[in-house]
Every structure is written in C-alpha cells, then in structure tokens.
Design a protein around this motif. Structure first.
Motif, PDB file in Angstrom:
ATOM      1  N   ASP A   1      42.757  76.167 -11.977  1.00  0.00           N
ATOM      2  CA  ASP A   1      42.721  74.800 -11.450  1.00  0.00           C
ATOM      3  C   ASP A   1      41.277  74.333 -11.277  1.00  0.00           C
ATOM      4  O   ASP A   1      41.020  73.334 -10.613  1.00  0.00           O
ATOM      5  CB  ASP A   1      43.464  74.730 -10.104  1.00  0.00           C
ATOM      6  CG  ASP A   1      44.974  74.770 -10.313  1.00  0.00           C
ATOM      7  OD1 ASP A   1      45.422  74.649 -11.474  1.00  0.00           O
ATOM      8  OD2 ASP A   1      45.714  74.944  -9.321  1.00  0.00           O
TER       9      ASP A   1
ATOM     10  N   TYR B   1      46.934  67.286  -7.650  1.00  0.00           N
ATOM     11  CA  TYR B   1      47.569  67.476  -8.959  1.00  0.00           C
ATOM     12  C   TYR B   1      48.697  66.461  -9.154  1.00  0.00           C
ATOM     13  O   TYR B   1      49.478  66.192  -8.252  1.00  0.00           O
ATOM     14  CB  TYR B   1      48.148  68.906  -9.056  1.00  0.00           C
ATOM     15  CG  TYR B   1      49.044  69.088 -10.262  1.00  0.00           C
ATOM     16  CD1 TYR B   1      48.486  69.263 -11.533  1.00  0.00           C
ATOM     17  CD2 TYR B   1      50.434  69.059 -10.134  1.00  0.00           C
ATOM     18  CE1 TYR B   1      49.301  69.408 -12.651  1.00  0.00           C
ATOM     19  CE2 TYR B   1      51.256  69.214 -11.246  1.00  0.00           C
ATOM     20  CZ  TYR B   1      50.683  69.381 -12.502  1.00  0.00           C
ATOM     21  OH  TYR B   1      51.490  69.513 -13.599  1.00  0.00           O
TER      22      TYR B   1
ATOM     23  N   ASP C   1      47.697  69.013 -18.039  1.00  0.00           N
ATOM     24  CA  ASP C   1      48.523  70.228 -17.990  1.00  0.00           C
ATOM     25  C   ASP C   1      48.161  71.180 -19.124  1.00  0.00           C
ATOM     26  O   ASP C   1      48.158  72.392 -18.955  1.00  0.00           O
ATOM     27  CB  ASP C   1      50.012  69.854 -18.072  1.00  0.00           C
ATOM     28  CG  ASP C   1      50.470  69.128 -16.823  1.00  0.00           C
ATOM     29  OD1 ASP C   1      50.174  69.619 -15.726  1.00  0.00           O
ATOM     30  OD2 ASP C   1      51.083  68.060 -16.954  1.00  0.00           O
TER      31      ASP C   1
ATOM     32  N   ILE D   1      43.239  69.987  -7.910  1.00  0.00           N
ATOM     33  CA  ILE D   1      42.494  70.361  -9.112  1.00  0.00           C
ATOM     34  C   ILE D   1      41.010  70.126  -8.812  1.00  0.00           C
ATOM     35  O   ILE D   1      40.633  69.064  -8.300  1.00  0.00           O
ATOM     36  CB  ILE D   1      42.919  69.524 -10.342  1.00  0.00           C
ATOM     37  CG1 ILE D   1      44.446  69.521 -10.492  1.00  0.00           C
ATOM     38  CG2 ILE D   1      42.254  70.062 -11.610  1.00  0.00           C
ATOM     39  CD1 ILE D   1      45.060  70.870 -10.716  1.00  0.00           C
TER      40      ILE D   1
END
Ligand code: FES
Length: 318
Positions: A86, A25, A77, A4
């Motif tokens: 992302d 992540y 999320d 991310i």
C-alpha cells in the motif's frame, strides 16, 4: 480504514525532494484519480499532466514504484496488486527532462523525431489527385504503429536510452520511422530508415521492456527487427551490429550453437577484440565462465537445424 501511502518526487526547477501523502483506499480508481485527489485535497502546487482521461492524448505517463504507466488507463488496484504493497512512489518518466514535479519536456524528443522524417513522402507514381488510396491489406501494415499516442512510456522503460540518451532513438521514434517506411503510399522508405541506421539501430538489446509496457500493445521490438532486416537489404552490412548478426546466424547454421570465443572476433575483428575485450575475457576465464580452448562441436540434430534454415530461406524467396 485502509490507507494508501504515496511518496511523490517533487522538483521546483532547482531542488528535488520526496513528499508524502495519504488517501483512503477506494476500489476501482485509477492512478490519475489518486494524483488528482492529492492535488485537490492536499496540495494544489503538485504538477502533473493529463488531458483526455481516456488513453488517447498520451499526456499522463508516470513512474510508479520504478515502472512506467499511463495514469488514466491503469487502475490503482492493478499497481497495488502488482507490487503487493500500500506504499507507492510516484516519479516522472525516465529518459525525459523534468520540467516540474511529474511533468516532463517533449520538445527535445520532437526535435529528435524529426530525424526520421515522420511524415508521408508521397511516391511520384502516386495518384495525388485521387488521394493515394490504400488497400485494406496495406492499411493493416500501418494499423498497429498508427495506434501510438506518443505517451513516452516505451522511452521511459527503454534500458538502452537509460544509459545512452545521446544518439540512440526512442522506441516511439523507431515506431514512427517504421510506420512510414511500410506505408504503401510512401515513395521513399529509405529516407525514414537511413537516419535510424545512423543513430545506433543495432544498440537495441531486445529486453522487451518497451513492447511489454506499451499501453497500446504495439510490437515495438518486431519493428526493430524489421528495420534491421531492411538495413541489411539496403547494403548496410559493414557495421558491428550486422556483423554480429551474420556471425550469430552462421554459428547456429553450422553448429547449432554459438562459439562464444570466436563471436567477438567475427564481430569486431581480431585487432579490436584484442585491444578492447581481452581484459574482460581474462576475468571471465579466471572465474571459469568461458574456456577459450573449447571449440563447440555440432549439436545432435544439427541436420534438423539446417532444415529449418533451408525452409526459412525458401519461405523468404517465395
Ligand atoms: S490523460 Fe490522455 S492518455 Fe491519459
């Protein structure tokens, strides 16, 4: 491995810049987890605020990709899914003075809030010794506004504040005024409402951004509607907002629709409309957006519309 990418707006008191970070992540984490991980793993100088981590203290508001969230309550999320990317950009909340990085100043907001007397003004008839006991029904009127944790998300999302941070009051301040004005133990609701009227109550655009982003689900725009009704009840009708509301209501009552040509004249008067709105109106006419000679006829079913008005008035007078 999925990464991310974070771009965080930094501010050291003088200059601003964006700094990039990456985290692997992990499922089920929060925005606050990401900020804390970045600070612990890469950059101890990154400044943000948080305390309770349970959506109680209201200190962790932050903007992610332009929208404001409570960092400890919002899952990573959720924002990854919302923005379908992302790559996330973190910025301090809008309509707040920035102290450092993502930390914002609350003092100016608290000073502004004092205008609405955000405290109980006991009624003289109240039973001071007995502790101003309140019925369960009366408590329900203040239950929702009391949920406010002063996180400032509503202010950060408020479109009116974004362009008019002078006298316009932040939604959480309007909530505070409402909370005490409807409290059955308060003896002077007008002392909370009058400052709201004097500070551009009618400028709320009902964009609903404050209500839809409030992490506590407080119906802030309904409170604005209540405060406006109360202002009219208090006789505060000689202002642009109240005049516009009356013109709007009367148009729909008589025709079932608005007369866009007459609405500004009924709201602002002929002189002000002629001197301030004519250039704009001419541009709209040129683009075919309005026809100044079109006088709308009553809609089919106008009788039904008028029945609704009649019923609403009966309910109000019960
Ligand atoms: S840390 Fe307290 S509300 Fe988020």
């Amino acid at each position: 491995m999925r990464k991310i990418h974070f771009k965080i707006k930094r501010f050291d008191g003088n200059k601003e810049w964006y700094q990039d970070y990456q985290l692997a992540y992990e499922k089920g984490k929060t925005i606050l987890w990401a900020l804390t991980s970045i600070r612990e793993q890469f950059d101890p100088t990154l400044v943000f605020t948080s305390a309770c981590r349970h959506a109680i203290c209201g200190s962790c508001g932050v903007k992610v990709n332009g929208s404001s969230y409570l960092a400890c309550k919002t899952s990573l999320d959720e924002v990854l899914d919302t923005f379908k990317t992302d790559y996330l950009t973190f910025e301090p909340m809008g309509s707040f003075e920035v102290i450092k990085d993502l930390a914002v100043a609350w003092e100016p907001k608290m000073e502004k809030m004092e205008k609405v007397k955000p405290w109980l003004i006991p009624s003289v008839e109240g039973d001071v010794e007995g502790g101003f006991i309140q019925s369960e029904e009366d408590f329900h009127h203040i239950a929702s506004p009391t949920d406010c944790i002063l996180c400032g998300i509503c202010a950060s999302e408020c479109n009116q504040l974004a362009v008019n941070d002078g006298t316009y009051l932040d939604p959480f301040i309007l909530n505070r005024a409402y909370r005490f004005a409807v409290d059955s133990r308060d003896g002077s609701p007008e002392e909370h409402i009058r400052p709201v009227i004097e500070n551009e109550l009618w400028k709320c655009m009902h964009c609903m951004q404050c209500a839809t982003s409030c992490p506590k689900g407080i119906p802030l725009t309904e409170q604005v509607a209540f405060l406006r009704q109360e202002s009219i009840r208090m006789g505060e009708v000689n202002n642009q907002g109240a005049k516009h509301a009356f013109a709007f209501v009367n148009d729909v009552r008589t025709k079932g629709r608005l007369n866009e040509t007459m609405l500004p004249i009924k709201t602002d008067g002929l002189f002000k409309t002629a001197t301030t709105k004519v250039p704009f109106a001419l541009r709209m006419i040129k683009k075919g957006k309005i026809n100044p000679f079109h006088m709308p006829k009553a809609v089919e079913g106008i009788k039904g519309v008028q029945e609704i008005y009649k019923y609403a008035e009966e309910v109000e007078n019960r």
